[in-house]
Design an enzyme around this catalytic site. Sequence first.
Site, PDB file in Angstrom:
ATOM      1  N   TYR A  51       0.863  -1.191   0.000  1.00 34.32           N
ATOM      2  CA  TYR A  51       0.000   0.000   0.000  1.00 34.32           C
ATOM      3  C   TYR A  51       0.888   1.225   0.000  1.00 34.32           C
ATOM      4  O   TYR A  51       1.866   1.280   0.755  1.00 34.32           O
ATOM      5  CB  TYR A  51      -0.894   0.015   1.246  1.00 34.32           C
ATOM      6  CG  TYR A  51      -2.357  -0.144   0.907  1.00 34.32           C
ATOM      7  CD1 TYR A  51      -2.964   0.726   0.010  1.00 34.32           C
ATOM      8  CD2 TYR A  51      -3.119  -1.160   1.463  1.00 34.32           C
ATOM      9  CE1 TYR A  51      -4.309   0.577  -0.319  1.00 34.32           C
ATOM     10  CE2 TYR A  51      -4.458  -1.314   1.138  1.00 34.32           C
ATOM     11  CZ  TYR A  51      -5.040  -0.447   0.244  1.00 34.32           C
ATOM     12  OH  TYR A  51      -6.360  -0.590  -0.093  1.00 34.32           O
ATOM     13  N   GLU A  53      -0.334   4.964  -0.399  1.00 31.25           N
ATOM     14  CA  GLU A  53      -1.035   6.239  -0.592  1.00 31.25           C
ATOM     15  C   GLU A  53      -0.060   7.399  -0.509  1.00 31.25           C
ATOM     16  O   GLU A  53       0.801   7.430   0.380  1.00 31.25           O
ATOM     17  CB  GLU A  53      -2.101   6.452   0.493  1.00 31.25           C
ATOM     18  CG  GLU A  53      -3.407   5.758   0.200  1.00 31.25           C
ATOM     19  CD  GLU A  53      -3.586   4.535   1.052  1.00 31.25           C
ATOM     20  OE1 GLU A  53      -2.552   3.917   1.406  1.00 31.25           O
ATOM     21  OE2 GLU A  53      -4.736   4.194   1.354  1.00 31.25           O
ATOM     22  N   ASP A 197      -7.665  13.379 -24.472  1.00 32.23           N
ATOM     23  CA  ASP A 197      -7.675  11.977 -24.050  1.00 32.23           C
ATOM     24  C   ASP A 197      -7.049  11.174 -25.195  1.00 32.23           C
ATOM     25  O   ASP A 197      -7.707  10.915 -26.208  1.00 32.23           O
ATOM     26  CB  ASP A 197      -9.126  11.556 -23.781  1.00 32.23           C
ATOM     27  CG  ASP A 197      -9.242  10.109 -23.323  1.00 32.23           C
ATOM     28  OD1 ASP A 197      -8.280   9.342 -23.513  1.00 32.23           O
ATOM     29  OD2 ASP A 197     -10.306   9.751 -22.787  1.00 32.23           O
ATOM     30  N   THR A 223      -4.960   5.902 -21.215  1.00 29.38           N
ATOM     31  CA  THR A 223      -4.789   4.575 -20.654  1.00 29.38           C
ATOM     32  C   THR A 223      -3.433   4.063 -21.126  1.00 29.38           C
ATOM     33  O   THR A 223      -2.823   4.632 -22.033  1.00 29.38           O
ATOM     34  CB  THR A 223      -5.890   3.597 -21.108  1.00 29.38           C
ATOM     35  OG1 THR A 223      -5.993   3.683 -22.534  1.00 29.38           O
ATOM     36  CG2 THR A 223      -7.220   3.919 -20.480  1.00 29.38           C
ATOM     37  N   LYS A 226      -3.771   0.281 -24.443  1.00 30.87           N
ATOM     38  CA  LYS A 226      -4.290   0.175 -25.822  1.00 30.87           C
ATOM     39  C   LYS A 226      -3.091   0.123 -26.778  1.00 30.87           C
ATOM     40  O   LYS A 226      -2.289  -0.799 -26.663  1.00 30.87           O
ATOM     41  CB  LYS A 226      -5.247   1.330 -26.089  1.00 30.87           C
ATOM     42  CG  LYS A 226      -6.475   1.322 -25.165  1.00 30.87           C
ATOM     43  CD  LYS A 226      -7.499   2.360 -25.574  1.00 30.87           C
ATOM     44  CE  LYS A 226      -8.782   2.258 -24.768  1.00 30.87           C
ATOM     45  NZ  LYS A 226      -8.720   2.991 -23.480  1.00 30.87           N
ATOM     46  N   ARG A 232      -3.178  -2.735 -17.743  1.00 30.17           N
ATOM     47  CA  ARG A 232      -4.409  -1.957 -17.543  1.00 30.17           C
ATOM     48  C   ARG A 232      -4.136  -0.862 -16.533  1.00 30.17           C
ATOM     49  O   ARG A 232      -4.011  -1.116 -15.335  1.00 30.17           O
ATOM     50  CB  ARG A 232      -5.526  -2.856 -17.014  1.00 30.17           C
ATOM     51  CG  ARG A 232      -5.909  -3.997 -17.929  1.00 30.17           C
ATOM     52  CD  ARG A 232      -6.443  -3.512 -19.245  1.00 30.17           C
ATOM     53  NE  ARG A 232      -7.713  -2.865 -19.115  1.00 30.17           N
ATOM     54  CZ  ARG A 232      -8.850  -3.292 -19.663  1.00 30.17           C
ATOM     55  NH1 ARG A 232      -8.858  -4.387 -20.379  1.00 30.17           N
ATOM     56  NH2 ARG A 232      -9.968  -2.627 -19.500  1.00 30.17           N
TER      57      ARG A 232
HETATM   58  N1  DSN Z   1     -13.482   0.788 -23.904  1.00 28.90           N
HETATM   59  C1  DSN Z   1     -12.522   1.571 -24.647  1.00 28.90           C
HETATM   60  C2  DSN Z   1     -12.689   1.428 -26.096  1.00 28.90           C
HETATM   61  O1  DSN Z   1     -12.922   0.319 -26.530  1.00 28.90           O
HETATM   62  O2  DSN Z   1     -12.553   2.380 -26.856  1.00 28.90           O
HETATM   63  C3  DSN Z   1     -12.495   2.965 -24.245  1.00 28.90           C
HETATM   64  O3  DSN Z   1     -12.264   3.064 -22.887  1.00 28.90           O
END
Ligand code: DSN
Length: 415
Positions: A51, A53, A197, A223, A226, A232
């Site tokens: 942990y 924080e 984003d 994120t 991707k 993740r």
């Molecule tokens: N779920 C994602 C997507 O497939 O674009 C976005 O967060």
Amino acid sequence: MHSMKNNDPEIHSLIQQEEQRQAKKIRLIASENYVSKAILEASGSILTNKYSEGYAGKRYYEGQQIVDQIEELAIKRAKDLFGAEHVNVQPYSGSPANMAVYLAFLKPGDTILGMALPHGGHLTHGAKVSISGKYFDAQSYELDRETGRLNYDAIRQKAKDVKPKIIIAGHSAYPRIPDFKIFREIADEVGALLMVDMAHFAGLVAGGVHPSPVPYADVVTTTTHKSLRGPRGAMILCKQKHAAAIDKAVFPGVQGGPHDSTTAAIAVALKEASSDSFKDYAAQVVKNASVLATSLMEKGFHLITEGTENHLLLVDLTNKGLSGKQAAKALDKAGIVMNCNAVPYDTRKPFDPSGIRMGTPAITSRGFKEKEIIQVSEFIDQVVHNFEDEQFLQQTAEKVEKLCSAFPAPGLEHL
Ligand code: DSN
């Protein structure tokens, strides 16, 4: 996974089945990928026991001698890779990252302006069902009806009309490159902050094949799982003047303790994304998407914006006589996995829209190049024309499995 096999054979068996699925299918979900074994190891490491924080040097619990170094390394790598003044690597995923930005700069009821969900915006860009649309006055801009592209004059006019505190660019189903300079100008004209984003195209930015929003935006969220091909998780990149507000909004504003195993895996991913081979990967992702787009258009598919400049394609199936859901279901049975997707000005409902979205990050990670992409487009075309023929779908699934077996996916080479 020997221990899991003994302790929990049910979950062990299910994970093994998922491994097989990921190995044997052509995965075209634009937001998915295959991470390296090194990233899997970091994600599954003993860091999950800790942990922490707070931030390096300012934690609420002791025993942070190692975790501080890991988090600082992840931050340094992100700053170097993206040229950012400040980076927070703690957001659990993209939605909490975006919430943290709103918490940092907005009060409930303030106005935000983002792309409408059915036009390719994200839920957290102000969709009515999301907290971003419930707690804020969420206004939206749409794509041009004729071209399917961003219409900057219309966005400027909308911004002048609604006077948002934050303008959001960067989208989930837009196959073109946004002009971040124009978004910056519009934000300045109305006194708004610009948030980008870049979750979908962060890997393309890292690989140098997509313009970076970092010089233009006050805040960039992404994120890490991707096109960036990490675990993740998420990051927030911002100008130094916003650093304190962003850090405070992530913790204690939105989250408690960061997931240190994810932080380590992000650091590993950022190291991988700084390599020359990742530049080649990013270039191939874009090339593969372009070849897939051209090949599908030659077969009579209607692509929104008539092509792509990034890693994804949005296809309107109206002229093919089946819905997006029907196509996605049939393709899944045939071993080709993607999602149905609304197209701009869709007349169908979101759960069964007119389109399908597909992307090339995952298949490029397993080594597909132009030749295989043409084969993929032929599979898609044949399935769409035989979507109710179960035997045909099964035969295609066998061909897909054979093709995939020649291209072992990262992390699954042992299969
Ligand atoms: N779920 C994602 C997507 O497939 O674009 C976005 O967060």
